[in-house]
Design a protein around this motif. Structure first.
Motif, PDB file in Angstrom:
ATOM      1  N   ARG A 169     -15.330 -14.159  28.877  1.00 40.62           N
ATOM      2  CA  ARG A 169     -15.266 -12.733  28.337  1.00 40.62           C
ATOM      3  C   ARG A 169     -16.854 -12.739  27.580  1.00 40.62           C
ATOM      4  NH1 ARG A 169     -11.685 -10.607  23.373  1.00 40.62           N
ATOM      5  NH2 ARG A 169     -11.719  -8.449  24.158  1.00 40.62           N
ATOM      6  N   ARG A 251      -3.866  -0.845  27.876  1.00 39.49           N
ATOM      7  CA  ARG A 251      -3.086  -1.207  27.028  1.00 39.49           C
ATOM      8  C   ARG A 251      -2.070  -2.645  27.450  1.00 39.49           C
ATOM      9  NH1 ARG A 251      -1.104   3.967  25.783  1.00 39.49           N
ATOM     10  NH2 ARG A 251      -2.242   4.808  23.724  1.00 39.49           N
ATOM     11  N   CYS A 254      -4.667  -5.467  28.257  1.00 42.39           N
ATOM     12  CA  CYS A 254      -4.965  -6.037  26.891  1.00 42.39           C
ATOM     13  C   CYS A 254      -3.998  -6.964  26.306  1.00 42.39           C
ATOM     14  CB  CYS A 254      -5.272  -4.927  25.998  1.00 42.39           C
ATOM     15  SG  CYS A 254      -5.817  -5.582  24.135  1.00 42.39           S
ATOM     16  N   GLY A 258      -3.933 -11.002  26.296  1.00 44.67           N
ATOM     17  CA  GLY A 258      -4.139 -11.740  24.967  1.00 44.67           C
ATOM     18  C   GLY A 258      -5.343 -11.324  24.123  1.00 44.67           C
ATOM     19  N   TRP A 259      -5.906 -10.149  24.490  1.00 43.01           N
ATOM     20  CA  TRP A 259      -7.142  -9.627  23.766  1.00 43.01           C
ATOM     21  C   TRP A 259      -6.804  -8.872  22.632  1.00 43.01           C
ATOM     22  CZ3 TRP A 259      -8.893  -6.899  28.755  1.00 43.01           C
ATOM     23  CH2 TRP A 259      -9.516  -7.839  29.670  1.00 43.01           C
ATOM     24  N   ASP A 260      -7.701  -9.075  21.517  1.00 43.63           N
ATOM     25  CA  ASP A 260      -7.811  -8.397  20.267  1.00 43.63           C
ATOM     26  C   ASP A 260      -7.618  -6.829  20.301  1.00 43.63           C
ATOM     27  OD1 ASP A 260     -10.058  -9.119  20.903  1.00 43.63           O
ATOM     28  OD2 ASP A 260     -10.889  -8.670  18.861  1.00 43.63           O
ATOM     29  N   ALA A 261      -8.676  -6.629  21.375  1.00 39.86           N
ATOM     30  CA  ALA A 261      -8.664  -5.041  21.659  1.00 39.86           C
ATOM     31  C   ALA A 261      -9.396  -5.174  22.961  1.00 39.86           C
ATOM     32  CB  ALA A 261      -9.659  -4.379  20.567  1.00 39.86           C
ATOM     33  N   TYR A 263     -12.705  -4.024  24.876  1.00 39.36           N
ATOM     34  CA  TYR A 263     -14.234  -3.858  24.708  1.00 39.36           C
ATOM     35  C   TYR A 263     -14.643  -2.960  25.805  1.00 39.36           C
ATOM     36  CZ  TYR A 263     -13.711  -5.649  20.222  1.00 39.36           C
ATOM     37  OH  TYR A 263     -13.203  -6.021  18.899  1.00 39.36           O
ATOM     38  N   ASP A 266     -14.717  -5.518  28.799  1.00 41.72           N
ATOM     39  CA  ASP A 266     -13.524  -5.790  29.390  1.00 41.72           C
ATOM     40  C   ASP A 266     -13.086  -5.009  30.323  1.00 41.72           C
ATOM     41  OD1 ASP A 266     -13.041  -7.992  27.475  1.00 41.72           O
ATOM     42  OD2 ASP A 266     -12.437  -6.715  25.937  1.00 41.72           O
TER      43      ASP A 266
END
Length: 557
Positions: A169, A251, A254, A258-261, A263, A266
């Protein structure tokens, strides 16, 4: 007789020589010899388009070459004068005292195209057209000059793609950061270039009697069977049916990652396991492609062999080469040429099969009676290219690393759906820009950001200031070089996915319909080509919804 690409060397035309040749057409019409006049007119145009295509190609192959740039500038200066001759003769043929004599040698659709063409040019805008071409070349050269550093190496913008799809990432973020740093450093120049282009185009429209550039742009694209209102309804359908699906896909990705958001850096990583990669380098892919097209049957395999052996491919990325991919052709030779920038990602496969679709269509229709018919309008042309992307699915395992075929197919489907909101966003942006040509650069950026939030509500640039303030559009070359040539991809994708749906139960029937469509070239306008292939028009209510429903069911299976 088949000619190797390296042997192509079309005579450089001059203004005087072209004037004499076009004058011969007028003389034949004076004598009442319409058949010979039409044939000579077509021959002159084929000769000029072959030379012009080779000049443009050589500039794209090396934007740093002074000779290639000088030839491109010469062509840019000559083209408006050629257009003036062509429009004058088209008008004369359209107004010929004996219409039946013209109708016997010129197809009704060709005449329909000519009626559009004569409304897009006047000698008073010749200098503006030359300047528009010059500015387009300046944009191409500017982006081709980019050299950015990442992971200890220097690459051009095309070379960033493997880093942009990395499973790391932090590496994806770095690729996005250096990419937009280049655009931020050149933002003023890019804004100035575009401002000049918008003012030029609006001025040309006013000179020709239009209120804005929009109707002129549609006529320059030779769209004779639909208009901006039809496109606006299609954009609304994409917003209604596709945007929620793509948002849901992101969604779920994501959560799976396990992403926080999610971007912007991504989004290119479509497959949590890492995007499937090509089976090998340039030589491996070409060998595998030959096997793939041979297995698909018909004349696809022999045609591709001719392209490969004849040198009609330039697929390797290198410094100074223009970005992107395209297919061009040389009407006097009957062979197309594919230009691309392989970078070791799945995009190599997508762009290759896409441009191969264009090439195959042009080759199948090479014997049509008029140069106007060798290519469809771009909306129709993009059906040929995008449909082949899907029709190669059963054999795509050949083109990717072992065991990754199914993952590639799913990724291709997701990326196709994800393109639709972006494609209509680009079109909507251009519509607003040319409806309000006096916008400042800041207002244009704000317009893009507003529309981006409407069609791509998930888009989050984090701390990347240039795209966050609305500068993302500056990387889309079509906006600069080919105004209003972008909705074509979205419309055509709606049709191409219908070929894909049919191929799931009737591959032979889908392939035969595809070959028949390619052979028609540009013999009919977009909506009639669509009907002739047994497809539903994207403008027909419910067509897009049905396609999206099938895609959603398959993704959720």
């Amino acid at each position: 007789m088949f000619r190797h690409f390296d042997s192509l060397d079309f005579p450089r035309p001059t203004r005087d020589a072209l004037g004499l040749r076009f004058g011969q057409v007028s003389t034949l019409l004076d004598q009442g010899n319409v058949p010979d006049a039409a044939r000579l007119f077509d021959t002159i145009r084929r000769d000029y388009e072959s030379w012009s295509a080779l000049v443009d190609l050589r500039f794209a192959q090396d934007t740093t070459s002074p000779d290639a740039r000088a030839d491109r500038d010469y062509a840019d200066a000559l083209t408006p004068h050629v257009t003036a001759h062509e429009v004058a003769l088209k008008r004369r043929l359209l107004e010929y005292p004996d219409p039946t004599a013209v109708a016997r040698v010129v197809t009704p659709h060709t005449l329909e195209l000519w009626r559009t063409d004569i409304t897009t040019f006047d000698p008073r805008i010749a200098d503006a057209l030359e300047e528009e071409a010059r500015l387009s070349g300046e944009y191409t050269a500017l982006l081709a000059s980019a050299r950015v550093e990442i992971d200890g190496t220097h690459v051009n913008l095309s070379g960033l793609a493997p880093y942009a799809e990395s499973t790391d990432r932090a590496m994806r973020h770095e690729a996005e950061r250096v990419r937009w740093a280049f655009f931020e450093q050149n933002a003023t120049r890019l804004d100035t270039l575009f401002d000049q282009m918008v003012r030029l185009r609006h001025g040309m429209a006013e000179t020709l009697g239009y209120d804005t550039y929009i109707p002129l742009a549609y006529r320059r694209m030779r769209r004779v069977d639909y208009g901006p209102a039809d496109v606006a309804r299609f954009r609304a359908e994409v917003h209604e049916h596709v945007v929620p699906l793509v948002h849901d896909i992101l969604r779920r990705r994501c959560a799976a990652m396990g992403w926080d958001a999610v971007y912007s850096w991504d989004e290119p990583l479509i497959d949590p396991k890492g995007n499937p990669r090509p089976a090998g380098d340039h030589d491996v892919l070409l060998a595998r492609a030959q096997t793939m097209f041979d297995r698909m049957g018909g004349d696809l395999g022999p045609f591709f062999g001719q392209m490969r052996d004849g040198g009609y491919l330039d697929l390797v990325n290198r410094p100074g080469k223009a970005g992107g991919g395209f297919c061009t052709s040389f009407p006097t030779v009957g062979m197309p040429f594919i230009f691309a920038n392989f970078n070791g990602t799945q995009h190599d496969i997508n762009v290759f099969t896409h441009e191969m679709g264009h090439a195959y269509q042009n080759w199948k229709s090479r014997s049509l009676p008029a140069v106007d018919l060798l290519w469809p309008t771009m909306d129709g042309a993009e059906i040929n290219s995008m449909a082949l992307e899907f029709l190669t699915w059963p054999h795509i395992d050949l083109m990717v690393e072992p065991g990754q075929g199914e993952r590639f197919r799913q990724m291709h489907l997701i990326s196709s759906l994800s393109f639709l909101p972006y494609g209509v966003c680009v079109d909507h942006f251009q519509t607003e820009i040319y409806a309000n040509p006096g916008m400042t650069p800041a207002e244009r950026h704000a317009t893009w950001r507003r529309l981006e939030q409407h069609y791509l509500p998930w888009r989050n640039y984090g701390g990347l200031s240039h795209p966050a303030m609305g500068g993302r559009w500056q990387a889309q070359g079509h906006i600069y070089r080919s105004p209003f040539y972008y909705i074509d991809y979205a419309l055509a994708l709606c049709c191409a996915m219908q070929f894909w749906i049919r191929s799931r139960t009737d591959m032979d029937g889908a392939l035969q319909a595809y070959v028949t469509l390619c052979a028609q070239g540009g013999a009919q306008p977009f909506t009639r080509l669509v009907r002739s292939a047994g497809l539903k028009s994207p403008f027909q209510p419910g067509t897009l919804a049905d396609v999206v429903r099938t895609a959603r069911d398959i993704l959720n299976a």
